[in-house]
Design an enzyme around this catalytic site. Structure first.
Site, PDB file in Angstrom:
ATOM      1  N   GLY A  38      -3.013   8.138  -3.307  1.00 15.14           N
ATOM      2  CA  GLY A  38      -2.885   7.379  -4.549  1.00 15.14           C
ATOM      3  C   GLY A  38      -1.570   7.707  -5.237  1.00 15.14           C
ATOM      4  O   GLY A  38      -0.509   7.357  -4.731  1.00 15.14           O
ATOM      5  N   SER A  87       0.184  11.186   2.344  1.00 16.07           N
ATOM      6  CA  SER A  87       0.862  10.471   1.268  1.00 16.07           C
ATOM      7  C   SER A  87       0.787  11.312  -0.003  1.00 16.07           C
ATOM      8  O   SER A  87       1.195  12.477   0.006  1.00 16.07           O
ATOM      9  CB  SER A  87       0.227   9.095   1.105  1.00 16.07           C
ATOM     10  OG  SER A  87       0.985   8.266   0.263  1.00 16.07           O
ATOM     11  N   TRP A  88       0.277  10.762  -1.128  1.00 17.27           N
ATOM     12  CA  TRP A  88       0.110  11.588  -2.320  1.00 17.27           C
ATOM     13  C   TRP A  88      -0.758  12.802  -2.022  1.00 17.27           C
ATOM     14  O   TRP A  88      -0.560  13.882  -2.601  1.00 17.27           O
ATOM     15  CB  TRP A  88      -0.506  10.768  -3.450  1.00 17.27           C
ATOM     16  CG  TRP A  88      -1.037  11.637  -4.548  1.00 17.27           C
ATOM     17  CD1 TRP A  88      -2.346  11.929  -4.805  1.00 17.27           C
ATOM     18  CD2 TRP A  88      -0.271  12.384  -5.502  1.00 17.27           C
ATOM     19  NE1 TRP A  88      -2.446  12.808  -5.863  1.00 17.27           N
ATOM     20  CE2 TRP A  88      -1.181  13.108  -6.317  1.00 17.27           C
ATOM     21  CE3 TRP A  88       1.095  12.512  -5.746  1.00 17.27           C
ATOM     22  CZ2 TRP A  88      -0.766  13.929  -7.348  1.00 17.27           C
ATOM     23  CZ3 TRP A  88       1.516  13.338  -6.787  1.00 17.27           C
ATOM     24  CH2 TRP A  88       0.580  14.033  -7.570  1.00 17.27           C
ATOM     25  N   ASP A 124       7.352   4.530   8.633  1.00 21.15           N
ATOM     26  CA  ASP A 124       6.585   4.587   7.385  1.00 21.15           C
ATOM     27  C   ASP A 124       7.491   4.106   6.258  1.00 21.15           C
ATOM     28  O   ASP A 124       8.483   4.745   5.924  1.00 21.15           O
ATOM     29  CB  ASP A 124       6.139   6.033   7.132  1.00 21.15           C
ATOM     30  CG  ASP A 124       5.202   6.179   5.941  1.00 21.15           C
ATOM     31  OD1 ASP A 124       5.252   5.335   5.036  1.00 21.15           O
ATOM     32  OD2 ASP A 124       4.439   7.160   5.922  1.00 21.15           O
ATOM     33  N   HIS A 134       2.607   3.489   7.496  1.00 17.67           N
ATOM     34  CA  HIS A 134       2.117   4.538   6.606  1.00 17.67           C
ATOM     35  C   HIS A 134       0.645   4.868   6.851  1.00 17.67           C
ATOM     36  O   HIS A 134       0.236   6.021   6.726  1.00 17.67           O
ATOM     37  CB  HIS A 134       2.308   4.068   5.154  1.00 17.67           C
ATOM     38  CG  HIS A 134       1.898   5.070   4.128  1.00 17.67           C
ATOM     39  ND1 HIS A 134       2.525   6.295   3.996  1.00 17.67           N
ATOM     40  CD2 HIS A 134       0.931   5.041   3.166  1.00 17.67           C
ATOM     41  CE1 HIS A 134       1.966   6.968   3.004  1.00 17.67           C
ATOM     42  NE2 HIS A 134       0.995   6.230   2.492  1.00 17.67           N
TER      43      HIS A 134
END
Length: 322
Positions: free
Chosen positions: A47, A114-115, A273, A301
């Site tokens: 997120g 990711s986050w 990505d 991604h």
């Protein structure tokens, strides 16, 4: 295993779940599944603001791992929903510590993409002695250069037609800093404007996260939950992860890596990505040469791509007994 690579595991249900009050304002949802006596891992979802999903459990061998999922502040089932007050990276790290103690875990393995990789790295840098190993994909450290790539123009050179839709809600004179322009609207008084901007923000991100773009996926990203995700993301992106609160450095998180070089780690990065470009993973590799750095030659991604998923599952599998 098949010729296409490793498969995810069958669906399972948690055998424990609950709400943990982490501040006067926030309570976070958590769940535990898999083997009660297995190696403990905790999953840091992406997120920010995306929350966990039931299928996340299927990435981990339920016979080998005790699997802990939790929704970060304001996300998923955590309450208050979509609340960004008292919501910074270091708040989330503190929440993880409270959850670890609440569940009686001595040390645990960190997983995030990711986050989620940002949060996993931050937790490890704050509590290096409590981490047994780390597996990550899609490396992101929330530096201005990374935020600008995704939200201020870089990726727009690759997806110009989707970029045109992303910038449409913002007047031309405010396009010098789209993150701040979106922030003003997402947190403004006009709820209709906020909802429209949330949809544009989320559709833009969804348009670049997969190797192949489908209109069905884009429509899902523009659903009602988009406002929460967009507000969370914009809140964190506008403040570059809040790392300046503790680490006075342009490379904030990357400069903390010497603290965790003793921890076994594998990170998987797709060459193409477009959300979290490979440059950040490469820079992490330069600072952490002892970690296993796996470059996937295809895929974007999302770990839903078979080749990316296979690399991620292999990385998870290798830490079952160490």
């Amino acid at each position: 295993m098949t010729e296409a690579g490793m498969n995810v595991f069958p669906p399972i249900e948690p055998w424990k779940s609950g709400m943990l009050k982490v501040s006067d304002l926030h309570s976070i949802y958590y769940e535990v599944s898999g083997n009660p006596d297995g190696k403990t891992l905790v999953v840091c979802h992406g997120g920010p603001g995306s929350g966990t999903r039931p299928f996340y459990r299927q990435y981990y061998d339920p016979d080998a791992y005790k699997i802990i999922l939790f929704d970060q502040r304001g996300a998923g089932k955590s309450t208050p929903f979509c609340e960004i007050k008292e919501n910074t990276t270091f708040d989330l790290v503190d929440d993880m510590e409270k959850l670890r103690k609440h569940l009686g875990v001595d040390r645990w393995m960190l997983v995030g993409g990711s986050w989620g990789s940002t949060l996993a790295l931050t937790y490890a840098c704050c509590h290096p002695d409590l981490v047994t190993s780390i597996v990550m994909f899609g490396i992101f450290t929330c530096r201005k250069v990374e935020v600008d790539w995704l939200f201020n123009g870089g990726a727009g050179h690759i997806f110009p037609e989707h970029w045109a839709e992303y910038v449409k809600p913002i007047p031309e004179e405010e396009r010098g800093d789209l993150v701040q322009a979106y922030h003003r609207r997402l947190f403004g008084d006009d709820e209709e404007v906020a909802a429209a901007c949330a949809k544009s923000w989320s559709r833009w991100e969804c348009s670049v996260e997969n190797f192949y773009i489908s209109e069905e996926h884009l429509n899902e990203c523009g659903a009602d939950w988009a406002l929460c995700r967009a507000r969370h993301e914009c809140h964190y992106m506008a403040n570059n992860g809040f790392f300046s609160e503790r680490w006075d450095s342009e490379n904030g998180l990357l400069d903390q890596v010497p603290k965790i070089q003793h921890i076994p780690c594998t990170f998987v990065q797709s060459r193409y990505d477009m959300v979290c470009p490979i440059r950040t993973a490469w820079e992490l590799h330069q600072r952490w040469p002892s970690a296993e750095y796996v470059v996937v030659p295809v895929g974007g991604h999302s770990p839903s791509h078979p080749v990316v998923r296979d690399a991620f599952l292999r990385a998870i599998d290798k830490y079952k007994s160490c």
